[in-house]
Structure formats: C-alpha cells, structure tokens
Design a protein around this motif. Structure first.
Motif, PDB file in Angstrom:
ATOM      1  N   ASN A   1       1.505  14.009   5.514  1.00  0.00           N
ATOM      2  CA  ASN A   1       2.629  13.559   4.698  1.00  0.00           C
ATOM      3  C   ASN A   1       3.965  14.055   5.243  1.00  0.00           C
ATOM      4  OD1 ASN A   1       0.111  13.648   2.893  1.00  0.00           O
ATOM      5  ND2 ASN A   1       1.520  12.374   1.723  1.00  0.00           N
ATOM      6  N   GLY A   2       4.046  14.143   6.561  1.00  0.00           N
ATOM      7  CA  GLY A   2       5.276  14.535   7.219  1.00  0.00           C
ATOM      8  C   GLY A   2       5.554  16.017   7.211  1.00  0.00           C
ATOM      9  N   GLU A   3       4.645  16.825   6.646  1.00  0.00           N
ATOM     10  CA  GLU A   3       4.844  18.267   6.563  1.00  0.00           C
ATOM     11  C   GLU A   3       3.841  18.990   7.461  1.00  0.00           C
ATOM     12  OE1 GLU A   3       6.397  19.262   2.155  1.00  0.00           O
ATOM     13  OE2 GLU A   3       4.324  18.609   2.251  1.00  0.00           O
ATOM     14  N   PRO A   4       4.177  20.205   7.917  1.00  0.00           N
ATOM     15  CA  PRO A   4       3.210  20.999   8.680  1.00  0.00           C
ATOM     16  C   PRO A   4       1.955  21.232   7.849  1.00  0.00           C
ATOM     17  CG  PRO A   4       5.398  21.977   8.777  1.00  0.00           C
ATOM     18  CD  PRO A   4       5.461  20.904   7.737  1.00  0.00           C
ATOM     19  N   ALA A   5       0.809  21.154   8.495  1.00  0.00           N
ATOM     20  CA  ALA A   5      -0.440  21.307   7.766  1.00  0.00           C
ATOM     21  C   ALA A   5      -1.500  21.947   8.644  1.00  0.00           C
ATOM     22  CB  ALA A   5      -0.933  19.952   7.265  1.00  0.00           C
ATOM     23  N   LEU A   6      -2.505  22.518   8.003  1.00  0.00           N
ATOM     24  CA  LEU A   6      -3.700  22.989   8.673  1.00  0.00           C
ATOM     25  C   LEU A   6      -4.843  22.077   8.230  1.00  0.00           C
ATOM     26  CD1 LEU A   6      -3.337  26.839   8.147  1.00  0.00           C
ATOM     27  CD2 LEU A   6      -2.932  25.573  10.259  1.00  0.00           C
ATOM     28  N   VAL A   7      -5.566  21.554   9.202  1.00  0.00           N
ATOM     29  CA  VAL A   7      -6.719  20.700   8.903  1.00  0.00           C
ATOM     30  C   VAL A   7      -7.974  21.473   9.276  1.00  0.00           C
ATOM     31  CG1 VAL A   7      -7.896  18.525   9.411  1.00  0.00           C
ATOM     32  CG2 VAL A   7      -5.395  18.588   9.276  1.00  0.00           C
TER      33      VAL A   7
ATOM     34  N   GLN B   1      13.280   8.456   2.981  1.00  0.00           N
ATOM     35  CA  GLN B   1      11.946   7.869   3.078  1.00  0.00           C
ATOM     36  C   GLN B   1      10.908   8.907   3.466  1.00  0.00           C
ATOM     37  OE1 GLN B   1      12.838   4.759   5.885  1.00  0.00           O
ATOM     38  NE2 GLN B   1      13.017   3.196   4.299  1.00  0.00           N
ATOM     39  N   ARG B   2      11.265   9.778   4.391  1.00  0.00           N
ATOM     40  CA  ARG B   2      10.315  10.822   4.815  1.00  0.00           C
ATOM     41  C   ARG B   2      10.036  11.793   3.682  1.00  0.00           C
ATOM     42  NH1 ARG B   2      13.514  10.184   9.446  1.00  0.00           N
ATOM     43  NH2 ARG B   2      14.818  11.988   8.932  1.00  0.00           N
TER      44      ARG B   2
ATOM     45  N   ASP C   1      -1.171   7.556   9.666  1.00  0.00           N
ATOM     46  CA  ASP C   1      -1.755   6.692   8.640  1.00  0.00           C
ATOM     47  C   ASP C   1      -0.716   5.655   8.222  1.00  0.00           C
ATOM     48  OD1 ASP C   1      -2.784   5.591   6.204  1.00  0.00           O
ATOM     49  OD2 ASP C   1      -4.082   7.337   6.016  1.00  0.00           O
ATOM     50  N   PRO C   2      -1.039   4.362   8.317  1.00  0.00           N
ATOM     51  CA  PRO C   2      -0.049   3.326   7.971  1.00  0.00           C
ATOM     52  C   PRO C   2       0.378   3.367   6.517  1.00  0.00           C
ATOM     53  CG  PRO C   2      -2.233   2.358   8.337  1.00  0.00           C
ATOM     54  CD  PRO C   2      -2.305   3.769   8.813  1.00  0.00           C
ATOM     55  N   MET C   3      -0.436   3.971   5.645  1.00  0.00           N
ATOM     56  CA  MET C   3      -0.085   4.021   4.230  1.00  0.00           C
ATOM     57  C   MET C   3       1.103   4.935   3.969  1.00  0.00           C
ATOM     58  SD  MET C   3      -2.645   4.537   0.949  1.00  0.00           S
ATOM     59  CE  MET C   3      -3.649   3.086   1.303  1.00  0.00           C
ATOM     60  N   LEU C   4       1.481   5.762   4.954  1.00  0.00           N
ATOM     61  CA  LEU C   4       2.664   6.605   4.799  1.00  0.00           C
ATOM     62  C   LEU C   4       3.929   5.769   4.679  1.00  0.00           C
ATOM     63  CD1 LEU C   4       1.810   9.416   7.362  1.00  0.00           C
ATOM     64  CD2 LEU C   4       2.036   9.696   4.886  1.00  0.00           C
ATOM     65  N   GLY C   5       3.905   4.565   5.244  1.00  0.00           N
ATOM     66  CA  GLY C   5       5.029   3.662   5.080  1.00  0.00           C
ATOM     67  C   GLY C   5       6.236   4.013   5.917  1.00  0.00           C
ATOM     68  N   PRO C   6       7.404   3.504   5.534  1.00  0.00           N
ATOM     69  CA  PRO C   6       8.614   3.690   6.341  1.00  0.00           C
ATOM     70  C   PRO C   6       9.041   5.149   6.418  1.00  0.00           C
ATOM     71  CG  PRO C   6       9.177   2.781   4.195  1.00  0.00           C
ATOM     72  CD  PRO C   6       7.679   2.758   4.286  1.00  0.00           C
ATOM     73  N   ALA C   7       9.555   5.532   7.591  1.00  0.00           N
ATOM     74  CA  ALA C   7      10.005   6.918   7.788  1.00  0.00           C
ATOM     75  C   ALA C   7      11.286   6.942   8.610  1.00  0.00           C
ATOM     76  CB  ALA C   7       8.909   7.729   8.465  1.00  0.00           C
TER      77      ALA C   7
ATOM     78  N   GLU D   1       0.827  -1.207   0.000  1.00  0.00           N
ATOM     79  CA  GLU D   1       0.000   0.000   0.000  1.00  0.00           C
ATOM     80  C   GLU D   1       0.862   1.257   0.000  1.00  0.00           C
ATOM     81  OE1 GLU D   1      -2.844  -0.169   3.180  1.00  0.00           O
ATOM     82  OE2 GLU D   1      -4.258  -1.349   1.979  1.00  0.00           O
ATOM     83  N   ALA D   2       1.957   1.220   0.765  1.00  0.00           N
ATOM     84  CA  ALA D   2       2.845   2.383   0.823  1.00  0.00           C
ATOM     85  C   ALA D   2       3.520   2.631  -0.530  1.00  0.00           C
ATOM     86  CB  ALA D   2       3.894   2.187   1.913  1.00  0.00           C
ATOM     87  N   ILE D   3       3.908   1.561  -1.218  1.00  0.00           N
ATOM     88  CA  ILE D   3       4.489   1.705  -2.556  1.00  0.00           C
ATOM     89  C   ILE D   3       3.453   2.273  -3.516  1.00  0.00           C
ATOM     90  CG2 ILE D   3       5.368   0.443  -4.567  1.00  0.00           C
ATOM     91  CD1 ILE D   3       6.681  -1.538  -2.632  1.00  0.00           C
ATOM     92  N   ALA D   4       2.264   1.685  -3.500  1.00  0.00           N
ATOM     93  CA  ALA D   4       1.216   2.101  -4.440  1.00  0.00           C
ATOM     94  C   ALA D   4       0.802   3.549  -4.207  1.00  0.00           C
ATOM     95  CB  ALA D   4       0.011   1.173  -4.317  1.00  0.00           C
ATOM     96  N   TYR D   5       0.736   3.966  -2.945  1.00  0.00           N
ATOM     97  CA  TYR D   5       0.354   5.355  -2.667  1.00  0.00           C
ATOM     98  C   TYR D   5       1.387   6.323  -3.237  1.00  0.00           C
ATOM     99  CZ  TYR D   5      -0.359   9.747  -0.225  1.00  0.00           C
ATOM    100  OH  TYR D   5      -0.530  11.078   0.062  1.00  0.00           O
ATOM    101  N   ARG D   6       2.658   6.042  -3.040  1.00  0.00           N
ATOM    102  CA  ARG D   6       3.698   6.909  -3.579  1.00  0.00           C
ATOM    103  C   ARG D   6       3.673   6.913  -5.109  1.00  0.00           C
ATOM    104  NH1 ARG D   6       5.599   5.448   1.399  1.00  0.00           N
ATOM    105  NH2 ARG D   6       7.196   6.756   2.410  1.00  0.00           N
ATOM    106  N   MET D   7       3.349   5.768  -5.690  1.00  0.00           N
ATOM    107  CA  MET D   7       3.296   5.675  -7.144  1.00  0.00           C
ATOM    108  C   MET D   7       2.131   6.459  -7.715  1.00  0.00           C
ATOM    109  SD  MET D   7       5.574   3.620  -8.791  1.00  0.00           S
ATOM    110  CE  MET D   7       4.671   2.773 -10.091  1.00  0.00           C
ATOM    111  N   LEU D   8       0.966   6.392  -7.052  1.00  0.00           N
ATOM    112  CA  LEU D   8      -0.269   6.914  -7.621  1.00  0.00           C
ATOM    113  C   LEU D   8      -0.723   8.244  -7.031  1.00  0.00           C
ATOM    114  CD1 LEU D   8      -2.207   3.513  -7.707  1.00  0.00           C
ATOM    115  CD2 LEU D   8      -1.035   4.631  -9.622  1.00  0.00           C
ATOM    116  N   GLY D   9      -0.272   8.567  -5.810  1.00  0.00           N
ATOM    117  CA  GLY D   9      -0.701   9.802  -5.170  1.00  0.00           C
ATOM    118  C   GLY D   9      -2.139   9.772  -4.707  1.00  0.00           C
TER     119      GLY D   9
END
Length: 314
Positions: A256-262, A104-105, A93-99, A19-27
C-alpha cells in the motif's frame, strides 16, 4: 437481456478503476472484487443504450453497492475476533489504482485505510472519490444523491478526521528502507533499548489474526511496550516454527505504498507488517496475519521477483 461484446469491453475498460475505488471504500480486495462483479451484473441487465455516460453510471452503481456493504460490515466487525485491519496489497497490484499524486498515494496507504474505518460510509465515499480519483463535487453529488454543498462539507469533515489521525511527517523511501533494516537488526539483537530508540514515544503495534492466527486483541501502546513485544516476536522458538509450519523468511517490501515486512513460509505469505515511518521514528506497526486476507498477496508474491530475504527466523 443479452449483452454485446462492445458493452463487455466497455465494462472491462472500467474494471481497474472500479476495483481501485471499491478497495479504498471497503478495505478488502475480495469484497471489492465481489462489488465490481455485482456492478457488472447490473450493467448486463441494464438497457445500456439509454445510458449516456457509462463511466458515471458504473461509478454510481458501484459506490452505492459499497455503501450498502459498509453498513453491513460495521455490524460484522462488532463481532470480529480481535483487531480488524484492511487487506494489504503488495507493490504492483493493479487494485492499488492511480498513484500519480501525493493525495492518490496517501489515500491507499495502510495508515489511511485504517483511519477511514472511523468515517461514516458517506464520508468514506466522498473522501475516496474526491481525494483519490479527483471527482468534482458536482459529480459526487450526483453519485450520492446529495447537494454539492453537502459534498463539500462532508469532504472537509472527512479530511479533517483523517488528518487528525495521521502521523506527523513522512520520510523518503531510501531513509525508510534503512530504518526497516535497522529495525530488523534491533528486533533480533535480543535487547529492548535499540528498538526503543527507533520508535516514537507513542508508537503502537496492532495485529489482525481474525481469530485464526494468534494476535493480541488490544494494541500495544508506547515505545517500551511495543519494543518488548517486537523483541519477543522475532525471538526464535520451536513453538513458533511449529505454528507457522517451518522456517519463515522475512523480506523488505512495499505494501500500500508504505515500507513493509513480508513473512513467507514455503512460498506462502503468512504475514505482512506495514510500518508507518515518520521523521521522529516508527510510529506504528500494523501486522496482517489473518490468512483470509493474505491469499491475494500470496498469489502476487508467487509471480513477483522479490530477491533474497533479509532474515530467516523461527
């Protein structure tokens, strides 16, 4: 053919990595889930007893499914309404994968995922497999049916393209949080100058509404244009309140490891704004408001402890 429980367990053990590979591949988290499910169906139909290295087999099948998906996605995005941005993933989110490493991050950062859209499908595959998952060029060559030399060349070319588009330098998390809070204070001050001072001269602001939520088709470019837009965005109005369906709460978070506003209304995530922060200031705002790309974020948000909002607006 029937699949054994041991084969199911073997696949499920690989699912997070796939899932982590596919997410990075597809966005896209939803497209990544679909690709992994299709990989499972291929695994279910295969003679697994003849597969010597299941992890390599699964990665090859998944990668090629993603390559096919990327080819069709390029055609779909030509008719996409407005700007296209990746689906954001909130912290945890586990789909973020290895960090574990900086590479990787960075490979899953919103900024890099956006830059990966510039790459060809093969460049994207090689970059993801090498940079984020440390596959050797020999392994990548076998997955993509190319030579090791070709894998090395593609990787260097892809890495150069990504590096050329990256902002100048990073800041630590504590400083990033302070800048996020300063940005909110400036954005709600009603004045443009405090915002301009927080931005880089070439700052940009991009929004993805997918044709379902109002978002400007063209990015705002330059500190003053971005500041003017942000000042208006955070200015309360009855029209905005009606549009979002109530009072919006704004939280400081990480996506995605970056500062964000939700931005949340009645427990529903209606926007995730990722900030690309450099030593010179805020270089980019990437605002995802397409509801189709916020369903996963809403589910994770509901299950997480997110504290008190920094701001209530609209």
């Amino acid at each position: 053919m029937a699949i054994s429980m041991s084969d199911v367990d073997r696949f499920e053990a690989s699912r997070p990595r796939l899932e982590a590979i596919a997410y990075r591949m597809l966005g896209s988290a939803s497209e990544a889930e679909d690709a992994v499910q299709e990989t499972f169906l291929r695994w279910q139909a295969a003679d697994t007893g003849c597969i010597e290295v299941p992890e390599a087999w699964l990665t090859k099948v998944l990668t090629n499914l993603c390559l096919t998906q990327l080819a069709s996605a390029r055609a779909r995005r030509e008719t996409y309404v407005g700007q296209w941005l990746p689906e954001p993933l909130l912290a945890g989110d586990p789909m973020l994968g290895p960090a574990d490493t900086a590479e990787q991050r960075e490979s899953v950062s919103y900024a890099v995922l956006t830059l990966l859209e510039r790459l060809s499908p093969n460049e994207r595959a090689v970059y993801v497999l090498r940079e984020a998952f440390a596959y050797s060029h020999r392994e990548i060559a076998e997955i993509l049916d190319i030579t090791e030399a070709a894998s090395q060349q593609i990787f260097h070319r892809a890495k150069r393209h990504v590096a050329d588009g990256r902002a100048r330098s990073e800041v630590d998390r504590a400083a990033a949080r302070r800048i996020v809070e300063e940005f909110l204070a400036a954005a709600t001050s009603g004045r443009t100058e405090p915002l301009v001072r927080l931005l880089t001269e070439d700052a940009v602001a991009i929004g993805d509404g997918g044709g379902k939520v109002p978002a400007r088709a063209k990015a705002f470019e330059g500190a003053r244009a971005v500041a003017t837009f942000m000042r208006g965005l955070f200015k309360p109005s009855k029209a905005k309140r009606a549009l979002v369906g109530g009072t919006a709460e704004v939280f400081a978070a990480t996506a995605n490891g970056e500062p964000a506003l939700v931005v949340v209304v009645d427990g529903r995530v209606i926007g995730v704004m990722c900030l690309e922060i450099t030593a010179e200031g805020i270089a980019a705002f990437r605002n995802q408001v397409n509801p189709d790309k916020l369903e996963r974020a809403t589910r994770l948000w509901a299950a997480a402890d997110h504290g008190e909002p920094l701001l209530r607006v609209f």
